[in-house]
Design a protein around this motif. Structure first.
Motif, short mmCIF file in Angstrom:
data_model
loop_
_atom_site.label_atom_id
_atom_site.label_comp_id
_atom_site.label_asym_id
_atom_site.label_seq_id
_atom_site.Cartn_x
_atom_site.Cartn_y
_atom_site.Cartn_z
N ASP A 34 10.60 7.41 4.71
CA ASP A 34 11.19 6.89 3.48
C ASP A 34 10.92 5.40 3.35
N LYS A 35 11.08 4.67 4.44
CA LYS A 35 10.87 3.23 4.41
C LYS A 35 9.40 2.91 4.19
N ARG A 36 8.51 3.68 4.81
CA ARG A 36 7.08 3.46 4.65
C ARG A 36 6.64 3.64 3.20
N SER A 37 7.27 4.54 2.49
CA SER A 37 6.84 4.79 1.11
C SER A 37 7.46 3.84 0.10
N SER A 38 8.43 3.04 0.52
CA SER A 38 9.06 2.11 -0.42
C SER A 38 8.83 0.64 -0.09
N VAL A 39 8.45 0.33 1.13
CA VAL A 39 8.26 -1.07 1.54
C VAL A 39 6.81 -1.46 1.34
N LEU A 40 6.59 -2.63 0.72
CA LEU A 40 5.24 -3.13 0.51
C LEU A 40 4.60 -3.50 1.84
N PHE A 41 3.30 -3.25 1.93
CA PHE A 41 2.52 -3.61 3.11
C PHE A 41 2.32 -5.12 3.10
N LYS A 42 2.69 -5.77 4.19
CA LYS A 42 2.56 -7.22 4.33
C LYS A 42 1.91 -7.51 5.68
N VAL A 43 1.05 -8.51 5.71
CA VAL A 43 0.35 -8.89 6.94
C VAL A 43 0.89 -10.23 7.40
N ALA A 44 1.13 -10.34 8.71
CA ALA A 44 1.61 -11.59 9.29
C ALA A 44 0.79 -11.92 10.52
N GLY A 65 -14.99 -9.60 4.76
CA GLY A 65 -14.44 -8.28 5.08
C GLY A 65 -12.93 -8.31 5.20
N PHE A 66 -12.42 -9.33 5.86
CA PHE A 66 -10.97 -9.49 6.00
C PHE A 66 -10.33 -9.75 4.64
N SER A 67 -10.97 -10.60 3.85
CA SER A 67 -10.49 -10.90 2.51
C SER A 67 -10.45 -9.65 1.64
N GLN A 68 -11.47 -8.80 1.76
CA GLN A 68 -11.50 -7.53 1.02
C GLN A 68 -10.30 -6.66 1.39
N PHE A 69 -10.00 -6.60 2.68
CA PHE A 69 -8.86 -5.80 3.12
C PHE A 69 -7.57 -6.33 2.48
N LEU A 70 -7.38 -7.64 2.50
CA LEU A 70 -6.17 -8.23 1.90
C LEU A 70 -6.10 -7.95 0.40
N LYS A 71 -7.22 -8.08 -0.29
CA LYS A 71 -7.24 -7.81 -1.73
C LYS A 71 -6.90 -6.36 -2.04
N LYS A 72 -7.44 -5.43 -1.23
CA LYS A 72 -7.25 -4.00 -1.47
C LYS A 72 -5.85 -3.51 -1.09
N THR A 73 -5.14 -4.26 -0.27
CA THR A 73 -3.82 -3.82 0.21
C THR A 73 -2.71 -4.69 -0.33
N VAL A 74 -2.60 -5.89 0.20
CA VAL A 74 -1.55 -6.83 -0.21
C VAL A 74 -1.76 -7.22 -1.68
N GLY A 75 -2.99 -7.46 -2.07
CA GLY A 75 -3.30 -7.88 -3.43
C GLY A 75 -2.97 -6.83 -4.48
N ARG A 76 -2.93 -5.58 -4.09
CA ARG A 76 -2.61 -4.49 -5.03
C ARG A 76 -1.17 -4.01 -4.88
N ASN A 77 -0.39 -4.71 -4.08
CA ASN A 77 1.02 -4.36 -3.86
C ASN A 77 1.20 -2.91 -3.42
N LEU A 78 0.36 -2.48 -2.48
CA LEU A 78 0.48 -1.12 -1.95
C LEU A 78 1.62 -1.05 -0.95
N THR A 79 2.22 0.12 -0.83
CA THR A 79 3.26 0.34 0.17
C THR A 79 2.60 0.63 1.51
N ILE A 80 3.41 0.63 2.55
CA ILE A 80 2.90 0.95 3.89
C ILE A 80 2.26 2.33 3.89
N SER A 81 2.90 3.31 3.27
CA SER A 81 2.36 4.67 3.22
C SER A 81 1.02 4.72 2.51
#
Length: 145
Positions: A34-44, A65-81
């Protein structure tokens, strides 16, 4: 002495299992589905990256390549799931995660790609649900044991 339904009900209603709400272990990192599907993926970046998988070793193409990963995940506000469904690498020797000792604490280390075969990042989730980066592996050279 034989317990009857009356005794059992009475005993259960008067019992308190615990007043604790957590295990008290700071290294326990279990994210429920449940938490994975509602919490945004964040990198630290919470610590120095493991050598030789550091920023200092990255070439300009690796940084892209690292920047692409950030754009595709954090940049699109994707959840952990959503991130795990799309970018989690599950074809390693231990599946999508590997148990490792990081600074004396056992962690479930996950490895993600950016959608390309070569590029990988490795890390674990902390108590705040941040993906804590421990390695950048732009050419997929890290071998799990």
């Amino acid at each position: 002495m034989r317990l009857t339904d009356n005794n059992r009900t009475k005993t259960r209603s008067n019992q308190t299992l615990t007043d604790k709400t957590s295990t008290g272990e700071s290294h326990v990192k279990s994210l429920t589905s449940d938490k994975r599907s509602s919490v945004l993926f964040k990198v630290a970046v919470t610590e120095v990256l493991q050598s030789p998988y550091t920023f200092a070793k990255l070439k300009p193409q690796d940084i892209k390549g690292f920047s692409q990963f950030l754009k595709k995940t954090v940049g699109r506000n994707l959840t952990i799931s959503e991130v795990e469904k799309t970018y989690l690498r599950t074809d390693g020797p231990h599946g999508g995660k590997n148990t490792e000792m990081i600074h004396g604490i056992e962690q479930n280390v996950y490895h993600f790609s950016n959608g390309e075969r070569d590029f990988r990042i490795h890390g674990y989730y902390n108590l705040d649900s941040y993906f804590c980066l421990c390695r950048i592996d732009p050419h997929h050279k890290f071998n799990y044991k």
